[in-house]
Design an enzyme around this catalytic site. Structure first.
Site, mmCIF file in Angstrom:
data_model
loop_
_atom_site.group_PDB
_atom_site.id
_atom_site.type_symbol
_atom_site.label_atom_id
_atom_site.label_comp_id
_atom_site.label_asym_id
_atom_site.label_seq_id
_atom_site.Cartn_x
_atom_site.Cartn_y
_atom_site.Cartn_z
ATOM 1 C CE LYS A 4 22.655 52.321 76.480
ATOM 2 N NZ LYS A 4 22.924 53.749 76.163
ATOM 3 C CE1 TYR A 44 27.203 52.644 72.939
ATOM 4 C CE2 TYR A 44 27.614 51.772 75.131
ATOM 5 C CZ TYR A 44 26.729 52.193 74.139
ATOM 6 O OH TYR A 44 25.366 52.164 74.377
ATOM 7 N NE ARG A 80 18.487 54.362 66.775
ATOM 8 C CZ ARG A 80 19.640 54.737 67.336
ATOM 9 N NH1 ARG A 80 20.414 53.841 67.965
ATOM 10 N NH2 ARG A 80 20.027 55.971 67.317
ATOM 11 C CG ASN A 107 20.445 56.433 76.833
ATOM 12 O OD1 ASN A 107 20.932 55.344 77.125
ATOM 13 N ND2 ASN A 107 20.842 57.125 75.790
ATOM 14 C CG HIS A 110 22.851 49.874 72.325
ATOM 15 N ND1 HIS A 110 23.466 50.927 71.715
ATOM 16 C CD2 HIS A 110 22.970 48.812 71.482
ATOM 17 C CE1 HIS A 110 23.958 50.523 70.547
ATOM 18 N NE2 HIS A 110 23.676 49.233 70.390
ATOM 19 C CD GLU A 121 25.717 47.598 68.068
ATOM 20 O OE1 GLU A 121 26.273 48.684 67.842
ATOM 21 O OE2 GLU A 121 24.521 47.509 68.404
HETATM 22 P P1 GDP Z 1 22.283 56.051 70.759
HETATM 23 O O1 GDP Z 1 22.524 55.324 69.454
HETATM 24 O O2 GDP Z 1 20.981 56.806 70.784
HETATM 25 O O3 GDP Z 1 22.446 55.156 71.974
HETATM 26 O O4 GDP Z 1 23.380 57.208 70.862
HETATM 27 P P2 GDP Z 1 24.953 57.277 70.514
HETATM 28 O O5 GDP Z 1 25.405 56.096 69.697
HETATM 29 O O6 GDP Z 1 25.216 58.637 69.972
HETATM 30 O O7 GDP Z 1 25.656 57.213 71.947
HETATM 31 C C1 GDP Z 1 25.846 56.002 72.613
HETATM 32 C C2 GDP Z 1 25.563 56.197 74.090
HETATM 33 O O8 GDP Z 1 26.529 57.102 74.633
HETATM 34 C C3 GDP Z 1 24.214 56.854 74.398
HETATM 35 O O9 GDP Z 1 23.119 55.958 74.372
HETATM 36 C C4 GDP Z 1 24.479 57.405 75.789
HETATM 37 O O10 GDP Z 1 24.418 56.385 76.789
HETATM 38 C C5 GDP Z 1 25.916 57.911 75.641
HETATM 39 N N1 GDP Z 1 25.968 59.313 75.203
HETATM 40 C C6 GDP Z 1 25.681 59.799 73.956
HETATM 41 N N2 GDP Z 1 25.853 61.140 73.887
HETATM 42 C C7 GDP Z 1 26.274 61.510 75.135
HETATM 43 C C8 GDP Z 1 26.634 62.783 75.720
HETATM 44 O O11 GDP Z 1 26.602 63.826 75.060
HETATM 45 N N3 GDP Z 1 27.033 62.752 77.027
HETATM 46 C C9 GDP Z 1 27.082 61.610 77.772
HETATM 47 N N4 GDP Z 1 27.485 61.689 79.054
HETATM 48 N N5 GDP Z 1 26.754 60.405 77.255
HETATM 49 C C10 GDP Z 1 26.344 60.341 75.958
#
Ligand code: GDP
Length: 139
Positions: A4, A44, A80, A107, A110, A121
């Site tokens: 990212k 997303y 993961r 973070n 992805h 993807e």
């Molecule tokens: P991942 O699969 O671990 O990347 O998590 P998710 O698919 O749930 O979320 C996608 C991305 O959205 C995450 O990697 C973060 O960059 C962002 N994100 C997820 N949860 C949150 C949250 O509670 N707050 C904010 N600001 N960003 C979030």
């Protein structure tokens, strides 16, 4: 996988790819690119009703990213495990997010959450020809 904008900005491209290769994941293809809002929103779209969606799209378009097509047996689990939980405070010690992530949003990486989503993807960014270059490499 996507490195990212914060990961690219922090010069973690090499470090992330080194960990990925060391874990036995094969790089099928990769590219440095700038996501536009439409692509980031589509990527997303599962989160479009979430309160953080606009902020997430803003972040993902804030600078270049590295998109990487990976392949391995149990590749999703391997990646993961390497990446760690979404929230760096909850990620296991030694994971990429625990070591390098600023916040639950910024973070660093992805990783696709299933082989099916991985296929969807990677097709956002690569065609079959681009992903077959490594087929000639020796095991
Ligand atoms: P991942 O699969 O671990 O990347 O998590 P998710 O698919 O749930 O979320 C996608 C991305 O959205 C995450 O990697 C973060 O960059 C962002 N994100 C997820 N949860 C949150 C949250 O509670 N707050 C904010 N600001 N960003 C979030």
């Amino acid at each position: 996988m996507i490195i990212k904008p914060d990961g690219v900005q922090k010069k973690l491209i090499g470090e992330v790819l080194r960990r990925v290769e060391s874990a036995g994941l094969q790089i099928k293809s990769l590219r440095l690119l700038q996501l536009d809002r439409a692509t980031a929103s589509r990527f997303y779209s599962v989160h479009k009703e979430r309160p953080f969606f606009n902020s997430l799209v803003e972040y993902m378009t804030s600078g270049p990213v590295v998109v990487v097509a990976l392949e391995a047996p149990n590749g999703v689990t391997k990646l993961r495990t390497l990446i760690g939980a979404t929230d760096p405070d909850k990620a296991d010690e030694g994971t990429i997010r625990r070591l390098y992530a600023e916040s639950i949003e910024q973070n660093v990486v992805h990783g696709s959450d299933s082989p099916e989503n991985g296929a969807i993807e990677t097709s956002f960014f690569f065609n079959t020809n681009e992903m077959s270059l490594s087929n000639s490499l020796q095991e």
